[in-house]
Design an enzyme around this catalytic site. Sequence first.
Site, PDB file in Angstrom:
ATOM      1  N   ASN A  11      14.637   1.895  -3.456  1.00  0.00           N
ATOM      2  CA  ASN A  11      15.662   2.419  -4.398  1.00  0.00           C
ATOM      3  C   ASN A  11      16.601   1.375  -4.846  1.00  0.00           C
ATOM      4  O   ASN A  11      17.378   0.971  -4.328  1.00  0.00           O
ATOM      5  CB  ASN A  11      16.396   3.725  -3.491  1.00  0.00           C
ATOM      6  CG  ASN A  11      17.401   4.077  -4.269  1.00  0.00           C
ATOM      7  OD1 ASN A  11      17.562   3.956  -5.678  1.00  0.00           O
ATOM      8  ND2 ASN A  11      18.167   5.141  -3.720  1.00  0.00           N
ATOM      9  N   LYS A  13      18.801   1.667  -7.151  1.00  0.00           N
ATOM     10  CA  LYS A  13      20.113   2.402  -7.391  1.00  0.00           C
ATOM     11  C   LYS A  13      20.699   1.844  -8.731  1.00  0.00           C
ATOM     12  O   LYS A  13      19.808   1.594  -9.542  1.00  0.00           O
ATOM     13  CB  LYS A  13      21.057   2.001  -6.225  1.00  0.00           C
ATOM     14  CG  LYS A  13      20.453   2.239  -4.897  1.00  0.00           C
ATOM     15  CD  LYS A  13      21.615   2.466  -3.876  1.00  0.00           C
ATOM     16  CE  LYS A  13      20.818   3.021  -2.477  1.00  0.00           C
ATOM     17  NZ  LYS A  13      22.059   3.262  -1.448  1.00  0.00           N
ATOM     18  N   HIS A 101      19.697  12.585  -3.195  1.00  0.00           N
ATOM     19  CA  HIS A 101      19.907  11.373  -2.496  1.00  0.00           C
ATOM     20  C   HIS A 101      21.521  11.469  -2.135  1.00  0.00           C
ATOM     21  O   HIS A 101      22.405  12.205  -2.944  1.00  0.00           O
ATOM     22  CB  HIS A 101      19.979  10.173  -3.551  1.00  0.00           C
ATOM     23  CG  HIS A 101      20.209   8.782  -2.686  1.00  0.00           C
ATOM     24  ND1 HIS A 101      21.476   8.294  -2.588  1.00  0.00           N
ATOM     25  CD2 HIS A 101      19.557   8.058  -1.975  1.00  0.00           C
ATOM     26  CE1 HIS A 101      21.562   7.227  -1.681  1.00  0.00           C
ATOM     27  NE2 HIS A 101      20.247   7.017  -1.428  1.00  0.00           N
ATOM     28  N   GLU A 103      23.957   9.777  -2.812  1.00  0.00           N
ATOM     29  CA  GLU A 103      25.029   9.560  -3.558  1.00  0.00           C
ATOM     30  C   GLU A 103      25.144  10.434  -4.752  1.00  0.00           C
ATOM     31  O   GLU A 103      26.302  10.674  -5.549  1.00  0.00           O
ATOM     32  CB  GLU A 103      24.650   7.988  -4.067  1.00  0.00           C
ATOM     33  CG  GLU A 103      25.137   6.913  -3.008  1.00  0.00           C
ATOM     34  CD  GLU A 103      23.975   5.887  -3.024  1.00  0.00           C
ATOM     35  OE1 GLU A 103      23.366   5.613  -3.878  1.00  0.00           O
ATOM     36  OE2 GLU A 103      24.136   5.340  -1.799  1.00  0.00           O
ATOM     37  N   GLU A 173      18.339   9.913   5.544  1.00  0.00           N
ATOM     38  CA  GLU A 173      19.311   8.865   5.420  1.00  0.00           C
ATOM     39  C   GLU A 173      20.828   9.367   5.925  1.00  0.00           C
ATOM     40  O   GLU A 173      21.442   9.769   5.133  1.00  0.00           O
ATOM     41  CB  GLU A 173      19.451   8.491   3.971  1.00  0.00           C
ATOM     42  CG  GLU A 173      17.892   8.181   3.100  1.00  0.00           C
ATOM     43  CD  GLU A 173      18.202   7.485   2.036  1.00  0.00           C
ATOM     44  OE1 GLU A 173      17.899   6.120   2.053  1.00  0.00           O
ATOM     45  OE2 GLU A 173      18.713   7.881   0.760  1.00  0.00           O
ATOM     46  N   GLY A 179      23.940   1.327   3.151  1.00  0.00           N
ATOM     47  CA  GLY A 179      24.940   0.174   2.344  1.00  0.00           C
ATOM     48  C   GLY A 179      26.022  -0.411   3.290  1.00  0.00           C
ATOM     49  O   GLY A 179      26.715  -1.104   2.921  1.00  0.00           O
ATOM     50  N   SER A 219      20.300   1.099   5.683  1.00  0.00           N
ATOM     51  CA  SER A 219      20.384  -0.439   6.195  1.00  0.00           C
ATOM     52  C   SER A 219      18.992  -0.628   7.136  1.00  0.00           C
ATOM     53  O   SER A 219      19.216  -1.504   7.854  1.00  0.00           O
ATOM     54  CB  SER A 219      21.571  -0.523   7.054  1.00  0.00           C
ATOM     55  OG  SER A 219      22.828  -0.180   6.384  1.00  0.00           O
TER      56      SER A 219
END
Length: 257
Positions: A11, A13, A101, A103, A173, A179, A219
């Site tokens: 991904n 992003k 996702h 985010e 996730e 991140g 991560s």
Amino acid sequence: MPARKPSIGGNWKMNLDTAGVKALTGDLLKVLDTSIADTVDVTVFPPFPYLAPVAGALCDAGSQLQVGAQDAWATPNGAFTGEVSLSMLKDVGVSTVLVGHSERRHVIGESDELVNEKLLAALDAGFEVVLAIGEKLEQRESGKTNLVNIGQTCLGLAGTTAQQMAKVTLAYEPVWAIGTGKTATPQDAQDAHLAIRQAVGSLHGEDVANALRIQYGGSMKPGNAADLLAQPDIDGGLIGGAALSADDFAAIVRAAS
Ligand code: 13P
């Protein structure tokens, strides 16, 4: 139990530019042996403006790497300013759509209902779909990890048929691991994956649950991928930061193969 082919997503992003995308795509083609596709399904998720050039470059090179979109809008073309339709994605060579996702959920504010609408529309349009789910730190600390993940799984998959599930991959996730450099321990990730698989089993039966691929994201790096991927219910990874380096991404793909 049926053998599950590992599945790795990269991904990208909201990163890179034309030159960066070209370089990363070229590097991936160099470092990922084409035969890798026999043992691992690999999909890259570039930002929308770069979907067509990446799909074109991979196709020209005869690569088996798939191209995915990081999101999509559920309704057909029309008055939805700023959105991108499934037919547009299909038109530029996209095979996979990522929905839910964290985010999108927690920064943009997407609900489980909207995520479900997107998933159903993408399946109806013939795409492979990756449904991302995961708990926030405070939910984990208050013992709600499985509750949150099972809830997002069941709401996200509402209305799917057992047959459609052959085109669905889940991505667990944990939000606190994305991140941040913090990774779930292999055992914590395994526990979450097992609970998610059992939830899918109660929705669609054991055969569907056993065939379902569940990626871990948060991560995942070359240094921790092998231990995570060794867990019985971890069938791949959805990679963020490390997917921006062709060498790191390829190392993770090889760890999965
Ligand atoms: P990181 O690998 O950077 O933690 O990102 C994971 C992710 O969000 C992939 O979708």
